[in-house]
Design an enzyme around this catalytic site. Structure first.
Site, PDB file in Angstrom:
ATOM      1  N   ASP A 257       0.851  -1.180   0.000  1.00 15.39           N
ATOM      2  CA  ASP A 257       0.000   0.000   0.000  1.00 15.39           C
ATOM      3  C   ASP A 257       0.890   1.234   0.000  1.00 15.39           C
ATOM      4  O   ASP A 257       1.898   1.276   0.716  1.00 15.39           O
ATOM      5  CB  ASP A 257      -0.933   0.025   1.208  1.00 15.39           C
ATOM      6  CG  ASP A 257      -2.090   0.972   0.967  1.00 15.39           C
ATOM      7  OD1 ASP A 257      -3.052   0.552   0.294  1.00 15.39           O
ATOM      8  OD2 ASP A 257      -2.026   2.124   1.400  1.00 15.39           O
ATOM      9  N   THR A 258       0.532   2.197  -0.823  1.00 18.91           N
ATOM     10  CA  THR A 258       1.302   3.437  -0.942  1.00 18.91           C
ATOM     11  C   THR A 258       0.413   4.611  -0.572  1.00 18.91           C
ATOM     12  O   THR A 258      -0.718   4.705  -1.050  1.00 18.91           O
ATOM     13  CB  THR A 258       1.816   3.613  -2.396  1.00 18.91           C
ATOM     14  OG1 THR A 258       2.621   2.485  -2.737  1.00 18.91           O
ATOM     15  CG2 THR A 258       2.637   4.893  -2.535  1.00 18.91           C
TER      16      THR A 258
END
Length: 189
Positions: free
Chosen positions: A70-71
């Site tokens: 996840d960014t």
């Protein structure tokens, strides 16, 4: 254990794995991210990456290392998610204009046989130039950044947007390759 599964349908993450010459399959995670968190914490983004990987690891019936990632984009300790429309995209890019923000990608690698996991986060600082309204509108109209945290993809930004990047560039793209390789190595032990 030779099999690697990417729990994401992101073409950018897939491209990074290909550049690393890793053989992998894609099984997108069906984990639904909560969108109520607006204040940044490493714990939050690491849980998102873990839950994405766990969702896929529980579905497969063979030995594999499952990658979840996840960014998030953060400015003034506030998370900038994916814009829902042009107005939101404009506001986000206007907020980033002339300032330094940071991008965090958390990666979780889960062994599907025993659900053992390793999680690591990478942080990169990005400084934007002072952007004009014309630059912002051109970018939004031509690149439609509605599927990108912070309303931008660094790999597609036109000349004159970025002043400085401090840290791993592919972290900002969505998957820091050095961190990923370390995690895969640790899971093979």
């Amino acid at each position: 254990m030779g099999k690697i599964i990417l729990g994401s349908s992101s073409p950018r993450r897939s491209d990074i794995l290909k550049q690393l010459n890793l053989k992998f399959e894609i099984i997108p995670s069906s984990y639904v991210e909560p969108h109520d968190q607006t204040v940044f914490s490493y714990d939050f983004v690491e849980k998102l990456a873990f839950n994405k990987a766990l969702d896929v690891a529980k579905k497969i019936n063979e030995p594999a290392l499952v990658i979840g990632a996840d960014t998030i984009v953060v400015i003034n300790n506030k998370i900038l998610g994916k814009p829902q429309n042009k107005n939101e995209a404009y506001k986000m890019l206007k907020t980033l204009s002339g300032k330094t923000h940071f991008v965090v990608t958390s990666i979780a690698v889960i062994n599907s046989e025993n659900l053992n996991s390793k999680i690591k986060s990478t942080t990169t600082h990005v400084t934007f130039e002072n952007l004009t309204d014309e630059q912002i509108n051109y970018y939004i109209d031509n690149y439609k950044p509605y599927d990108k945290a912070g309303a931008y993809g660094i790999q597609e930004l036109p000349e004159g947007f970025i002043k400085k990047v401090k840290g791993e560039l592919d972290n900002v793209i969505g998957l820091p390759s050095q961190t990923l390789l370390e995690l895969l190595k640790e899971n093979y032990k």
